[in-house]
Design a protein around this motif. Structure first.
Motif, PDB file in Angstrom:
ATOM      1  N   ASP A 107     103.865  21.398  25.906  1.00  0.00           N
ATOM      2  CA  ASP A 107     102.659  20.668  26.287  1.00  0.00           C
ATOM      3  C   ASP A 107     101.424  21.450  25.874  1.00  0.00           C
ATOM      4  OD1 ASP A 107     104.165  18.658  27.441  1.00  0.00           O
ATOM      5  OD2 ASP A 107     103.992  19.448  29.475  1.00  0.00           O
ATOM      6  N   ILE A 108     100.584  20.809  25.066  1.00  0.00           N
ATOM      7  CA  ILE A 108      99.290  21.375  24.691  1.00  0.00           C
ATOM      8  C   ILE A 108      98.239  20.593  25.466  1.00  0.00           C
ATOM      9  CG2 ILE A 108      97.651  21.766  22.823  1.00  0.00           C
ATOM     10  CD1 ILE A 108     100.008  22.123  20.958  1.00  0.00           C
ATOM     11  N   PHE A 109      97.570  21.284  26.361  1.00  0.00           N
ATOM     12  CA  PHE A 109      96.646  20.648  27.297  1.00  0.00           C
ATOM     13  C   PHE A 109      95.266  20.469  26.689  1.00  0.00           C
ATOM     14  CE2 PHE A 109     100.003  22.225  29.917  1.00  0.00           C
ATOM     15  CZ  PHE A 109     100.106  21.326  30.961  1.00  0.00           C
ATOM     16  N   GLU A 110      94.571  19.439  27.162  1.00  0.00           N
ATOM     17  CA  GLU A 110      93.196  19.138  26.765  1.00  0.00           C
ATOM     18  C   GLU A 110      92.316  19.163  28.015  1.00  0.00           C
ATOM     19  OE1 GLU A 110      92.207  18.905  23.687  1.00  0.00           O
ATOM     20  OE2 GLU A 110      94.242  19.018  22.883  1.00  0.00           O
ATOM     21  N   GLY A 111      91.064  18.819  27.848  1.00  0.00           N
ATOM     22  CA  GLY A 111      90.140  18.733  28.981  1.00  0.00           C
ATOM     23  C   GLY A 111      89.954  20.087  29.641  1.00  0.00           C
ATOM     24  N   ASP A 112      89.964  20.098  30.980  1.00  0.00           N
ATOM     25  CA  ASP A 112      89.743  21.332  31.738  1.00  0.00           C
ATOM     26  C   ASP A 112      90.881  22.347  31.600  1.00  0.00           C
ATOM     27  OD1 ASP A 112      87.292  20.455  32.624  1.00  0.00           O
ATOM     28  OD2 ASP A 112      88.044  19.733  34.558  1.00  0.00           O
ATOM     29  N   ASN A 113      92.010  21.917  31.026  1.00  0.00           N
ATOM     30  CA  ASN A 113      93.143  22.832  30.813  1.00  0.00           C
ATOM     31  C   ASN A 113      93.311  23.210  29.344  1.00  0.00           C
ATOM     32  OD1 ASN A 113      94.355  23.154  33.539  1.00  0.00           O
ATOM     33  ND2 ASN A 113      94.390  20.927  33.416  1.00  0.00           N
ATOM     34  N   LYS A 145     100.789  27.937  39.941  1.00  0.00           N
ATOM     35  CA  LYS A 145      99.548  27.615  39.233  1.00  0.00           C
ATOM     36  C   LYS A 145      99.811  26.891  37.916  1.00  0.00           C
ATOM     37  CE  LYS A 145      98.631  32.007  36.865  1.00  0.00           C
ATOM     38  NZ  LYS A 145      97.721  33.140  36.822  1.00  0.00           N
ATOM     39  N   TYR A 146     101.046  26.945  37.389  1.00  0.00           N
ATOM     40  CA  TYR A 146     101.387  26.256  36.149  1.00  0.00           C
ATOM     41  C   TYR A 146     101.950  24.852  36.382  1.00  0.00           C
ATOM     42  CZ  TYR A 146     100.530  30.639  33.826  1.00  0.00           C
ATOM     43  OH  TYR A 146      99.921  31.772  33.340  1.00  0.00           O
ATOM     44  N   TYR A 147     102.141  24.447  37.629  1.00  0.00           N
ATOM     45  CA  TYR A 147     102.567  23.075  37.909  1.00  0.00           C
ATOM     46  C   TYR A 147     101.407  22.145  37.572  1.00  0.00           C
ATOM     47  CZ  TYR A 147     106.572  24.786  40.683  1.00  0.00           C
ATOM     48  OH  TYR A 147     107.730  25.383  41.103  1.00  0.00           O
ATOM     49  N   LYS A 153      94.226  20.492  40.336  1.00  0.00           N
ATOM     50  CA  LYS A 153      93.328  20.997  41.393  1.00  0.00           C
ATOM     51  C   LYS A 153      92.534  22.225  40.933  1.00  0.00           C
ATOM     52  CE  LYS A 153      96.122  19.315  45.225  1.00  0.00           C
ATOM     53  NZ  LYS A 153      96.811  19.627  46.449  1.00  0.00           N
ATOM     54  N   THR A 154      93.210  23.142  40.262  1.00  0.00           N
ATOM     55  CA  THR A 154      92.568  24.364  39.761  1.00  0.00           C
ATOM     56  C   THR A 154      92.903  24.492  38.280  1.00  0.00           C
ATOM     57  OG1 THR A 154      92.909  25.389  41.927  1.00  0.00           O
ATOM     58  CG2 THR A 154      92.275  26.843  40.123  1.00  0.00           C
ATOM     59  N   PRO A 155      92.084  23.878  37.431  1.00  0.00           N
ATOM     60  CA  PRO A 155      92.370  23.870  35.993  1.00  0.00           C
ATOM     61  C   PRO A 155      92.312  25.254  35.360  1.00  0.00           C
ATOM     62  CG  PRO A 155      90.467  22.465  36.511  1.00  0.00           C
ATOM     63  CD  PRO A 155      90.886  23.142  37.770  1.00  0.00           C
ATOM     64  N   PHE A 156      92.965  25.353  34.216  1.00  0.00           N
ATOM     65  CA  PHE A 156      93.064  26.597  33.445  1.00  0.00           C
ATOM     66  C   PHE A 156      91.677  27.205  33.165  1.00  0.00           C
ATOM     67  CE2 PHE A 156      93.812  28.612  29.167  1.00  0.00           C
ATOM     68  CZ  PHE A 156      94.626  29.627  29.607  1.00  0.00           C
ATOM     69  N   ASN A 157      90.671  26.381  32.897  1.00  0.00           N
ATOM     70  CA  ASN A 157      89.350  26.918  32.559  1.00  0.00           C
ATOM     71  C   ASN A 157      88.631  27.522  33.769  1.00  0.00           C
ATOM     72  OD1 ASN A 157      88.265  24.743  33.986  1.00  0.00           O
ATOM     73  ND2 ASN A 157      87.275  23.818  32.215  1.00  0.00           N
ATOM     74  N   LYS A 158      89.208  27.435  34.964  1.00  0.00           N
ATOM     75  CA  LYS A 158      88.602  28.018  36.175  1.00  0.00           C
ATOM     76  C   LYS A 158      89.322  29.310  36.610  1.00  0.00           C
ATOM     77  CE  LYS A 158      86.197  24.140  38.067  1.00  0.00           C
ATOM     78  NZ  LYS A 158      85.654  23.635  36.891  1.00  0.00           N
ATOM     79  N   TRP A 159      90.349  29.725  35.863  1.00  0.00           N
ATOM     80  CA  TRP A 159      91.096  30.936  36.224  1.00  0.00           C
ATOM     81  C   TRP A 159      90.275  32.163  35.938  1.00  0.00           C
ATOM     82  CZ3 TRP A 159      96.764  30.014  34.193  1.00  0.00           C
ATOM     83  CH2 TRP A 159      97.273  28.850  34.786  1.00  0.00           C
TER      84      TRP A 159
END
Length: 159
Positions: A107-113, A145-147, A153-159
């Motif tokens: 899975d290659i995420f878009e948006g906030d992830n 956090k990877y679910y 709820k807590t996207p990748f760009n907020k880590w």
């Protein structure tokens, strides 16, 4: 049309490098969560040209398995149900890559992830052996956090 009940057993990994030409197929997935709790999630998803509703139970202590029930529903119903979902849709492209006797879903995420790439392999038992291609990185099975429900709820760009 009846739903399909199963025990989902999977391992999850980060991806070090990715070559889309390895994929046997790919499709866009947009999904939202009507509810996303530790003990259960209710997800609606548009996967390519199909719609689904999925209910998942709590993961086992090691994060390898959990109850899953899924039913195909019309895309128009998913679009209506997405309006009821908690904030934060998941948008990703999934690539299916055959490796040995298994199919890895990358899975290659878009948006906030955007920037996150995760691979999962489904197994028939928790101790089943499988080939690990050299593009796999660190295993993150059981790391909440990877679910997808947590990435909403807590996207990748907020880590």
């Amino acid at each position: 049309m009846n739903g399909k009940e199963s025990l989902e057993i999977e391992r999850k990994f980060l991806v070090n490098s990715f070559d889309p030409s390895l994929a046997s197929k790919s499709f866009r997935i947009v999904q939202g969560y009507i509810t996303a709790e530790k003990t259960k999630t209710v997800r609606v998803r548009i996967k390519g040209q199909k719609g689904f509703i999925t209910i998942k139970g709590q993961s086992s202590d090691d994060g390898l398995s959990r109850f899953e029930w899924e039913k195909e529903i019309p895309v128009s119903e998913v679009e209506a149900l997405l309006k009821l979902c908690e904030p934060g849709l998941i948008d990703k492209t999934r690539y299916e890559i055959p490796v040995g006797n298994h199919i890895y879903e990358v899975d290659i995420f878009e948006g906030d992830n955007k920037g996150l790439i995760v691979a999962e392999v489904e197994l028939s038992s928790t101790d089943e052996t499988f080939k690990k291609p050299d593009w796999l990185g660190q295993e993150v099975t059981g790391d909440n956090k990877y679910y997808n429900a947590m990435l909403m709820k807590t996207p990748f760009n907020k880590w």
